[in-house]
Design a protein around this motif. Structure first.
Motif, short mmCIF file in Angstrom:
data_model
loop_
_atom_site.label_atom_id
_atom_site.label_comp_id
_atom_site.label_asym_id
_atom_site.label_seq_id
_atom_site.Cartn_x
_atom_site.Cartn_y
_atom_site.Cartn_z
N GLY A 19 0.81 -1.21 0.00
CA GLY A 19 0.00 0.00 0.00
C GLY A 19 0.84 1.26 0.00
O GLY A 19 0.52 2.24 -0.68
N GLY A 118 -5.49 6.21 -3.44
CA GLY A 118 -6.64 5.57 -2.79
C GLY A 118 -6.41 4.09 -2.57
O GLY A 118 -6.79 3.54 -1.52
N ILE A 121 -4.01 3.75 0.43
CA ILE A 121 -4.69 4.04 1.69
C ILE A 121 -5.65 2.90 2.05
O ILE A 121 -5.72 2.47 3.20
CB ILE A 121 -5.45 5.38 1.60
N GLY A 122 -6.40 2.42 1.07
CA GLY A 122 -7.37 1.36 1.31
C GLY A 122 -6.73 0.08 1.79
O GLY A 122 -7.21 -0.56 2.73
N GLU A 135 -8.69 10.10 9.06
CA GLU A 135 -9.58 9.03 9.47
C GLU A 135 -9.64 8.91 10.99
O GLU A 135 -10.69 8.65 11.57
CB GLU A 135 -9.11 7.69 8.87
N THR A 183 -9.74 9.26 -5.03
CA THR A 183 -9.07 8.60 -3.91
C THR A 183 -10.08 7.98 -2.95
O THR A 183 -9.95 6.83 -2.54
CB THR A 183 -8.19 9.61 -3.14
N THR A 187 -10.62 4.00 -2.26
CA THR A 187 -10.43 3.54 -0.89
C THR A 187 -11.65 2.75 -0.42
O THR A 187 -11.53 1.66 0.15
CB THR A 187 -10.18 4.74 0.06
N ASP A 188 -12.84 3.30 -0.65
CA ASP A 188 -14.08 2.60 -0.28
C ASP A 188 -14.20 1.26 -0.99
O ASP A 188 -14.65 0.27 -0.40
CB ASP A 188 -15.30 3.47 -0.62
#
Length: 296
Positions: A19, A118, A121-122, A135, A183, A187-188
């Motif tokens: 990541g 993204g 981060i995810g 977050e 992003t 990420t979601d």
């Protein structure tokens, strides 16, 4: 064949490292050379970089410190430690790697810069770490005031992009908003809805030990259903409690670890929860005062 703890640990940190590489590509190959921003702490560091001659790697660590301190009182120490390692790793990778600029097309920069960032981060969040402290701020304000994590991050970034439009240009702000949207969506997609909660139902003969461990280690409320009869791989079960609780998705791997330590044959059902009101949603134990939570 059950996976060993060391294998799981190596797998988690290996994925976090991957990541970090993806996030670094998004920053160094797309966003940084073209003066584009993202949201959150990364966006603050990128904005500051346009005004001060300081390496972006130092700025990322500097602006992450207040959020990590906040995280110490908000999320588990394990998550904070992993996040510190991840953020320092990202800063070091950005500092020493030399990705060349891939494109100067502004639309491609926004889309693919956001995509790589993204994804990084995810993957990190899915393995119990964060690369961006916003977050943690969202989790903290959710605990204290009930604001959704999504609302907090959105407000945070509205302020950031407004400042960008005023100090740099409206065009850069608009492209940066596009980067942030990409992003956030990527990420979601990777973590399957970090901003939502997840419900967990646990069936185990060792329910008392699991209940105590979840209360102590995660500090979340739970509801116990009385099970009178059931069939499992070990035959009939009579008079046992079924545990039902709701946690933020970032804690799910930690819950798995807790349950596996006690009963690796426990039956676990997970499901998405998009709206929660009332009850004990997420409170962390005050270990200094030995505070014990009541059941929800």
């Amino acid at each position: 064949m059950k996976q060993s703890k060391s294998y799981k640990l190596i797998s988690e940190y290996g994925q976090i490292a991957f990541g970090i590489v993806l996030a670094s590509i998004g920053l160094k190959a797309f966003l940084l050379p073209n003066g584009f921003l993202d949201g959150g702490v990364t966006g603050i560091a990128l904005l500051a970089k346009t005004f001060v001659d300081i390496d972006i790697s130092y700025l990322l660590v500097l602006f992450s410190i207040p959020f990590l301190i906040l995280g110490y009182y908000t999320v588990s120490k394990r998550i904070v430690i992993k996040s510190i390692i991840s953020i320092i790793g990202l800063a070091l990778f950005i500092h020493f790697e030399n990705f060349g600029t891939i494109t100067e097309d502004k639309l491609l920069i926004s889309i693919f810069g956001g995509l790589f960032l993204g994804a990084g981060i995810g993957i990190s969040i899915r393995n119990g770490s964060v690369l961006d402290g916003s977050e943690i701020l969202g989790v903290y304000l959710n605990d204290k005031f009930g604001f959704s994590i999504g609302q907090v991050i959105l407000l945070f970034n509205i302020i950031l992009f407004s400042v960008t439009a005023y100090l740099i240009s409206v065009e850069v702000a608009l492209y940066s908003i596009l980067t942030y949207i990409v992003t956030a969506k990527v990420t979601d997609l990777i973590i399957e809805g970090f901003e939502d909660f997840i419900g967990v139902t646990i069936v185990s003969k060792k329910y008392e030990l699991i209940e105590e461990a979840i209360m102590k280690e995660l500090g979340v409320g739970m509801t116990l259903y009385k099970g009178t009869r059931g069939m499992g791989n070990s035959g009939k079960q009579v008079d046992f409690d079924i545990i039902h609780t709701i946690i933020n998705r970032i804690d799910i791997k930690r819950m798995h670890r807790i349950i596996d330590t006690i009963d690796d044959d426990a039956f676990i059902v997970e499901f998405d929860v998009n709206s929660v009101r009332g009850g004990v949603l997420r409170h962390y134990l005050d270990k200094k005062k030995s505070k014990v939570l009541s059941k929800a």
